[in-house]
Write a protein that holds these residues in place. Structure first.
Motif, PDB file in Angstrom:
ATOM      1  N   ILE A 172      68.779 -59.080  61.643  1.00 20.43           N
ATOM      2  CA  ILE A 172      70.182 -59.204  62.041  1.00 20.43           C
ATOM      3  C   ILE A 172      70.306 -58.741  63.492  1.00 20.43           C
ATOM      4  O   ILE A 172      69.816 -57.671  63.849  1.00 20.43           O
ATOM      5  CB  ILE A 172      71.101 -58.354  61.140  1.00 20.43           C
ATOM      6  CG1 ILE A 172      71.073 -58.891  59.702  1.00 20.43           C
ATOM      7  CG2 ILE A 172      72.535 -58.352  61.682  1.00 20.43           C
ATOM      8  CD1 ILE A 172      71.890 -58.058  58.721  1.00 20.43           C
ATOM      9  N   VAL A 173      70.959 -59.547  64.311  1.00 21.48           N
ATOM     10  CA  VAL A 173      71.217 -59.162  65.696  1.00 21.48           C
ATOM     11  C   VAL A 173      72.718 -58.923  65.853  1.00 21.48           C
ATOM     12  O   VAL A 173      73.531 -59.804  65.579  1.00 21.48           O
ATOM     13  CB  VAL A 173      70.763 -60.241  66.703  1.00 21.48           C
ATOM     14  CG1 VAL A 173      71.014 -59.770  68.129  1.00 21.48           C
ATOM     15  CG2 VAL A 173      69.282 -60.575  66.507  1.00 21.48           C
ATOM     16  N   SER A 174      73.065 -57.724  66.261  1.00 16.53           N
ATOM     17  CA  SER A 174      74.469 -57.373  66.494  1.00 16.53           C
ATOM     18  C   SER A 174      74.511 -56.264  67.536  1.00 16.53           C
ATOM     19  O   SER A 174      73.846 -55.241  67.377  1.00 16.53           O
ATOM     20  CB  SER A 174      75.138 -56.899  65.197  1.00 16.53           C
ATOM     21  OG  SER A 174      76.440 -56.423  65.452  1.00 16.53           O
ATOM     22  N   GLN A 175      75.279 -56.453  68.579  1.00 23.67           N
ATOM     23  CA  GLN A 175      75.357 -55.413  69.611  1.00 23.67           C
ATOM     24  C   GLN A 175      75.936 -54.121  69.047  1.00 23.67           C
ATOM     25  O   GLN A 175      75.647 -53.036  69.535  1.00 23.67           O
ATOM     26  CB  GLN A 175      76.187 -55.893  70.809  1.00 23.67           C
ATOM     27  CG  GLN A 175      76.245 -54.857  71.935  1.00 23.67           C
ATOM     28  CD  GLN A 175      76.781 -55.411  73.234  1.00 23.67           C
ATOM     29  OE1 GLN A 175      76.684 -56.603  73.500  1.00 23.67           O
ATOM     30  NE2 GLN A 175      77.347 -54.551  74.066  1.00 23.67           N
ATOM     31  N   PHE A 176      76.760 -54.254  67.996  1.00 23.14           N
ATOM     32  CA  PHE A 176      77.455 -53.097  67.428  1.00 23.14           C
ATOM     33  C   PHE A 176      76.965 -52.840  66.003  1.00 23.14           C
ATOM     34  O   PHE A 176      76.808 -53.770  65.218  1.00 23.14           O
ATOM     35  CB  PHE A 176      78.961 -53.344  67.423  1.00 23.14           C
ATOM     36  CG  PHE A 176      79.471 -53.905  68.718  1.00 23.14           C
ATOM     37  CD1 PHE A 176      79.643 -53.090  69.821  1.00 23.14           C
ATOM     38  CD2 PHE A 176      79.746 -55.259  68.848  1.00 23.14           C
ATOM     39  CE1 PHE A 176      80.093 -53.608  71.033  1.00 23.14           C
ATOM     40  CE2 PHE A 176      80.205 -55.787  70.042  1.00 23.14           C
ATOM     41  CZ  PHE A 176      80.375 -54.964  71.147  1.00 23.14           C
ATOM     42  N   TYR A 177      76.761 -51.564  65.677  1.00 26.17           N
ATOM     43  CA  TYR A 177      76.315 -51.212  64.331  1.00 26.17           C
ATOM     44  C   TYR A 177      76.685 -49.750  64.065  1.00 26.17           C
ATOM     45  O   TYR A 177      77.018 -49.011  64.998  1.00 26.17           O
ATOM     46  CB  TYR A 177      74.796 -51.420  64.200  1.00 26.17           C
ATOM     47  CG  TYR A 177      74.322 -51.491  62.767  1.00 26.17           C
ATOM     48  CD1 TYR A 177      74.544 -52.641  61.999  1.00 26.17           C
ATOM     49  CD2 TYR A 177      73.691 -50.406  62.157  1.00 26.17           C
ATOM     50  CE1 TYR A 177      74.131 -52.713  60.679  1.00 26.17           C
ATOM     51  CE2 TYR A 177      73.279 -50.472  60.834  1.00 26.17           C
ATOM     52  CZ  TYR A 177      73.506 -51.627  60.101  1.00 26.17           C
ATOM     53  OH  TYR A 177      73.113 -51.690  58.790  1.00 26.17           O
ATOM     54  N   TYR A 178      76.632 -49.378  62.814  1.00 28.07           N
ATOM     55  CA  TYR A 178      76.996 -48.016  62.409  1.00 28.07           C
ATOM     56  C   TYR A 178      76.269 -46.975  63.279  1.00 28.07           C
ATOM     57  O   TYR A 178      75.092 -47.135  63.559  1.00 28.07           O
ATOM     58  CB  TYR A 178      76.612 -47.813  60.938  1.00 28.07           C
ATOM     59  CG  TYR A 178      77.059 -46.479  60.379  1.00 28.07           C
ATOM     60  CD1 TYR A 178      78.328 -46.345  59.815  1.00 28.07           C
ATOM     61  CD2 TYR A 178      76.237 -45.359  60.448  1.00 28.07           C
ATOM     62  CE1 TYR A 178      78.752 -45.117  59.318  1.00 28.07           C
ATOM     63  CE2 TYR A 178      76.662 -44.132  59.969  1.00 28.07           C
ATOM     64  CZ  TYR A 178      77.908 -44.014  59.403  1.00 28.07           C
ATOM     65  OH  TYR A 178      78.331 -42.812  58.933  1.00 28.07           O
ATOM     66  N   PRO A 179      76.977 -45.929  63.746  1.00 29.41           N
ATOM     67  CA  PRO A 179      78.311 -45.470  63.361  1.00 29.41           C
ATOM     68  C   PRO A 179      79.485 -46.175  64.041  1.00 29.41           C
ATOM     69  O   PRO A 179      80.630 -45.755  63.842  1.00 29.41           O
ATOM     70  CB  PRO A 179      78.276 -43.997  63.737  1.00 29.41           C
ATOM     71  CG  PRO A 179      77.348 -43.932  64.911  1.00 29.41           C
ATOM     72  CD  PRO A 179      76.306 -44.966  64.643  1.00 29.41           C
TER      73      PRO A 179
END
Length: 392
Positions: free
Chosen positions: A5-12
């Motif tokens: 999965i590629v996502s600039q934003f992730y938890y937290p």
């Protein structure tokens, strides 16, 4: 499947992609996430993450790359976007990990698709784009650039190239399909509506914030031009029911104008601005409100889409006061859990009076209808199963 999965934003950072990743992991897949160091909403890289490159969160393997922290200035945002673009591609070039498929969760900016396209080209695997923020339309709606500018032309060309390189495009709102066909002229891809689920699945576990006596309406979200939040104090000035209070949580480019308008109209006791709150602290306000407000200016393709806060509001089993058109209006009409206002101050005032005068039993029924619709169409498991089907 082994999924990247590629996502600039992730938890937290508070985006629903971390719940999608963890649900895919629970479905039995080996899930890895390529993301940045957490900074969104903070204005700085969280100190505990400055040295972390690899970690495991609830079974999901997370790979973090460097990027400049996103602050308020436009230049800072540009460097933040370009930082992830450059370093995510660098990670793809160096990694020896093998994946069966790449799934890019595309919020702003569209440039996050670049790493997924590079991995696809390098390893000959499928790349699925989940577009929940439409580019370059988003930069026009937020007035970041002008349509006739050279910057827009560059972004248009870049966006089109990035989208075209993906194998399949999942869209967060049905109206996006028209934009891909007419504006981006992409018609040879399988483009399928798959909405993003709410961050909140079970509101019963959340404590209730006491908002005081009277009828309390809540808006929580971005305070920008497309949300038309400046209409709220003007409409409340016309509302005759003294028991109605309008609570606003959030921040954005129109925050200062909103506060000034509340002061100018002497409505501090009727329109209460709480400022920005992180989602865990904002959620109890949703529980404490009698009704939730969702709005989106009817302008361009974005004005016809499904606001994510509409989905979240439905999950809270609350009646919804809405100024919506397009896909959002259609969904709330189908759920039968809302009261609509035209996008005009006088009509908004009338709708506020109407929902405040609605019997408690009827308000409860409206909220239940919204929750039923949410469970059927927008639950985390339902949406993640749809995503899983396209990844195979």
């Amino acid at each position: 499947m082994k999924i990247l999965i590629v996502s600039q934003f992730y938890y937290p950072e508070n985006f629903v992609i971390y719940k999608i990743a963890e649900t895919l992991q629970k479905f039995g897949h080996d899930v890895h996430v390529l993301t940045g160091r957490p900074n969104y909403g903070y204005g700085y890289i969280l100190p505990e993450y400055k040295k972390i490159k690899e970690e495991e969160i609830n079974g999901v393997r997370v790979h973090r790359v460097d990027l400049p922290a996103r602050k308020r200035g436009r230049l800072s945002i540009i460097f933040n976007y370009l930082g992830f673009w450059y370093n995510s591609r660098k990670w793809v070039r160096k990694t020896k990990l093998k994946f069966d498929v790449v799934y890019s969760f595309q919020l702003s900016p569209v440039t996050i698709l670049s790493a997924g396209n590079l991995y696809k080209k390098k390893h000959h695997v499928k790349h699925i784009c989940h577009c929940v923020d439409l580019w370059p339309e988003s930069v026009l709606v937020t007035n970041a650039v002008r349509k006739k500018s050279l910057t827009y032309k560059i972004l248009y060309s870049w966006s089109k190239k990035l989208y075209r390189a993906c194998d399949e495009i999942l869209i967060g709102s049905p109206s996006y399909k028209e934009y891909f066909a007419t504006t981006l002229q992409i018609m040879d891809k399988n483009i399928v509506f798959v909405p993003q689920p709410s961050l909140v699945e079970n509101s019963r576990k959340i404590k209730t914030q006491n908002l005081g006596e009277g009828f309390n309406i809540l808006y929580c979200g971005n305070i920008g031009t497309i949300q038309m939040i400046e209409m709220i104090p003007e409409a409340m000035k016309l509302v005759k029911n003294s028991l109605v209070k309008f609570h606003i949580i959030g921040m954005g480019p129109m925050s200062k104008k909103l506060v000034n308008k509340i002061t100018e109209l002497k409505l501090e006791d009727k329109v209460i601005y709480h400022g920005p709150l992180p989602s865990p602290k904002a959620a109890p306000y949703f529980k404490g409100a009698n009704a939730l407000f969702v709005s989106l200016k009817n302008e361009g393709i974005v004005g016809k889409t499904i606001p994510n806060k509409l989905v979240m509001s439905m999950a809270f089993t609350k009646p919804i006061l809405a100024m919506l058109e397009g896909d959002g209006k259609r969904i709330l009409t189908e759920s039968k859990g809302g009261i609509f206002a035209r996008q005009d101050v006088k009509f908004l005032a009338r709708a506020i009076e109407k929902i405040a005068a609605t019997p408690t039993s009827e308000l409860k029924k409206l909220g239940e209808l919204n929750q039923i619709y949410y469970a059927k169409h927008f639950s985390l498991e339902t949406i993640t199963r749809k995503i899983e089907k396209h990844l195979r």
